[in-house]
Design an enzyme around this catalytic site. Sequence first.
Site, PDB file in Angstrom:
ATOM      1  N   ASN A  45     -15.381   7.295   3.914  1.00  0.00           N
ATOM      2  CA  ASN A  45     -15.959   6.196   3.145  1.00  0.00           C
ATOM      3  C   ASN A  45     -16.255   5.017   4.055  1.00  0.00           C
ATOM      4  O   ASN A  45     -15.521   4.743   5.020  1.00  0.00           O
ATOM      5  CB  ASN A  45     -15.071   5.796   1.957  1.00  0.00           C
ATOM      6  CG  ASN A  45     -13.621   5.511   2.307  1.00  0.00           C
ATOM      7  OD1 ASN A  45     -13.090   6.061   3.266  1.00  0.00           O
ATOM      8  ND2 ASN A  45     -12.982   4.664   1.530  1.00  0.00           N
ATOM      9  N   GLU A  47     -17.165   1.075   3.564  1.00  0.00           N
ATOM     10  CA  GLU A  47     -17.257  -0.039   2.603  1.00  0.00           C
ATOM     11  C   GLU A  47     -18.131  -1.159   3.148  1.00  0.00           C
ATOM     12  O   GLU A  47     -18.560  -1.144   4.316  1.00  0.00           O
ATOM     13  CB  GLU A  47     -15.841  -0.537   2.270  1.00  0.00           C
ATOM     14  CG  GLU A  47     -15.020   0.559   1.598  1.00  0.00           C
ATOM     15  CD  GLU A  47     -13.653   0.109   1.113  1.00  0.00           C
ATOM     16  OE1 GLU A  47     -13.190  -0.994   1.498  1.00  0.00           O
ATOM     17  OE2 GLU A  47     -13.043   0.871   0.330  1.00  0.00           O
ATOM     18  N   CYS A  56     -19.146   6.660  -0.485  1.00  0.00           N
ATOM     19  CA  CYS A  56     -17.934   7.487  -0.493  1.00  0.00           C
ATOM     20  C   CYS A  56     -17.990   8.535   0.623  1.00  0.00           C
ATOM     21  O   CYS A  56     -19.074   8.890   1.110  1.00  0.00           O
ATOM     22  CB  CYS A  56     -17.807   8.226  -1.815  1.00  0.00           C
ATOM     23  SG  CYS A  56     -17.503   7.185  -3.233  1.00  0.00           S
ATOM     24  N   GLU A  58     -17.507  11.759   0.419  1.00  0.00           N
ATOM     25  CA  GLU A  58     -18.213  12.994   0.044  1.00  0.00           C
ATOM     26  C   GLU A  58     -19.720  12.835   0.245  1.00  0.00           C
ATOM     27  O   GLU A  58     -20.404  13.740   0.716  1.00  0.00           O
ATOM     28  CB  GLU A  58     -17.962  13.342  -1.430  1.00  0.00           C
ATOM     29  CG  GLU A  58     -16.515  13.568  -1.790  1.00  0.00           C
ATOM     30  CD  GLU A  58     -15.804  12.294  -2.234  1.00  0.00           C
ATOM     31  OE1 GLU A  58     -16.007  11.233  -1.608  1.00  0.00           O
ATOM     32  OE2 GLU A  58     -15.034  12.381  -3.194  1.00  0.00           O
ATOM     33  N   CYS A  87     -15.113  10.930  -7.201  1.00  0.00           N
ATOM     34  CA  CYS A  87     -15.681  10.070  -8.247  1.00  0.00           C
ATOM     35  C   CYS A  87     -16.903  10.734  -8.895  1.00  0.00           C
ATOM     36  O   CYS A  87     -17.465  11.709  -8.369  1.00  0.00           O
ATOM     37  CB  CYS A  87     -16.061   8.700  -7.675  1.00  0.00           C
ATOM     38  SG  CYS A  87     -17.654   8.661  -6.833  1.00  0.00           S
ATOM     39  N   CYS A  90     -20.185  11.068  -6.802  1.00  0.00           N
ATOM     40  CA  CYS A  90     -20.148  12.149  -5.802  1.00  0.00           C
ATOM     41  C   CYS A  90     -20.247  13.518  -6.466  1.00  0.00           C
ATOM     42  O   CYS A  90     -20.909  14.415  -5.951  1.00  0.00           O
ATOM     43  CB  CYS A  90     -18.875  12.047  -4.969  1.00  0.00           C
ATOM     44  SG  CYS A  90     -18.899  10.595  -3.907  1.00  0.00           S
TER      45      CYS A  90
HETATM   46  N1  THU Z   1     -13.992   6.745  -2.553  1.00  0.00           N
HETATM   47  C1  THU Z   1     -14.469   7.836  -1.897  1.00  0.00           C
HETATM   48  O1  THU Z   1     -14.756   7.794  -0.701  1.00  0.00           O
HETATM   49  N2  THU Z   1     -14.647   8.976  -2.612  1.00  0.00           N
HETATM   50  C2  THU Z   1     -14.369   9.115  -3.936  1.00  0.00           C
HETATM   51  O2  THU Z   1     -14.674  10.137  -4.512  1.00  0.00           O
HETATM   52  C3  THU Z   1     -13.683   8.030  -4.645  1.00  0.00           C
HETATM   53  C4  THU Z   1     -13.643   6.728  -3.959  1.00  0.00           C
HETATM   54  C5  THU Z   1     -13.821   5.492  -1.795  1.00  0.00           C
HETATM   55  C6  THU Z   1     -14.763   4.386  -2.196  1.00  0.00           C
HETATM   56  C7  THU Z   1     -13.985   3.167  -1.766  1.00  0.00           C
HETATM   57  O3  THU Z   1     -14.240   2.918  -0.390  1.00  0.00           O
HETATM   58  C8  THU Z   1     -12.531   3.583  -1.905  1.00  0.00           C
HETATM   59  O4  THU Z   1     -12.521   4.977  -1.996  1.00  0.00           O
HETATM   60  C9  THU Z   1     -11.847   2.979  -3.107  1.00  0.00           C
HETATM   61  O5  THU Z   1     -12.571   3.196  -4.259  1.00  0.00           O
END
Ligand code: THU
Length: 133
Positions: A45, A47, A56, A58, A87, A90
């Site tokens: 991920n 940000e 994310c 994925e 999530c 994704c």
């Molecule tokens: N996140 C992912 O990378 N994948 C997911 O399927 C769920 C959430 C990340 C997004 C964000 O950087 C952190 O997790 C918290 O939500």
Amino acid sequence: MDNTTVEKLVNAAIEVAQKAYAPYSNYHVGAALYAEDGTIFTGCNVENASYPITICAERTALVKAVSEGRRQFQAIAVVTRNGGSPCGMCRQMLYEFSPELTVIIADFEGQVHRILPLHDLLPHGFSPKSLDE
Ligand code: THU
């Protein structure tokens, strides 16, 4: 999916999670996407100070794979500190290419929490076929 492949994918996801850029949530996620031809594409991920722009793990792995010419996938390992589930965004993006994808959900200790097909995580998903019906 044999145990050796599961372990290989989980380990690749654990490794790439160390590269996560997550200064806001401090929630590191690693993904390892196993293409039909056996290539593994990893992603973490990333940000942003403008929070919704975050991508994310994925989807990072998926866009890397598609941009390298792969569109068919066998499995994805998603690894977090607590075995969090992918999530909705994704799930939808992966469903476009591989509704049958095997999703391996694991944690940083290498403990596998769940292995299930993507269509169980996204029942009755919207796919390219939906546009023709
Ligand atoms: N996140 C992912 O990378 N994948 C997911 O399927 C769920 C959430 C990340 C997004 C964000 O950087 C952190 O997790 C918290 O939500």
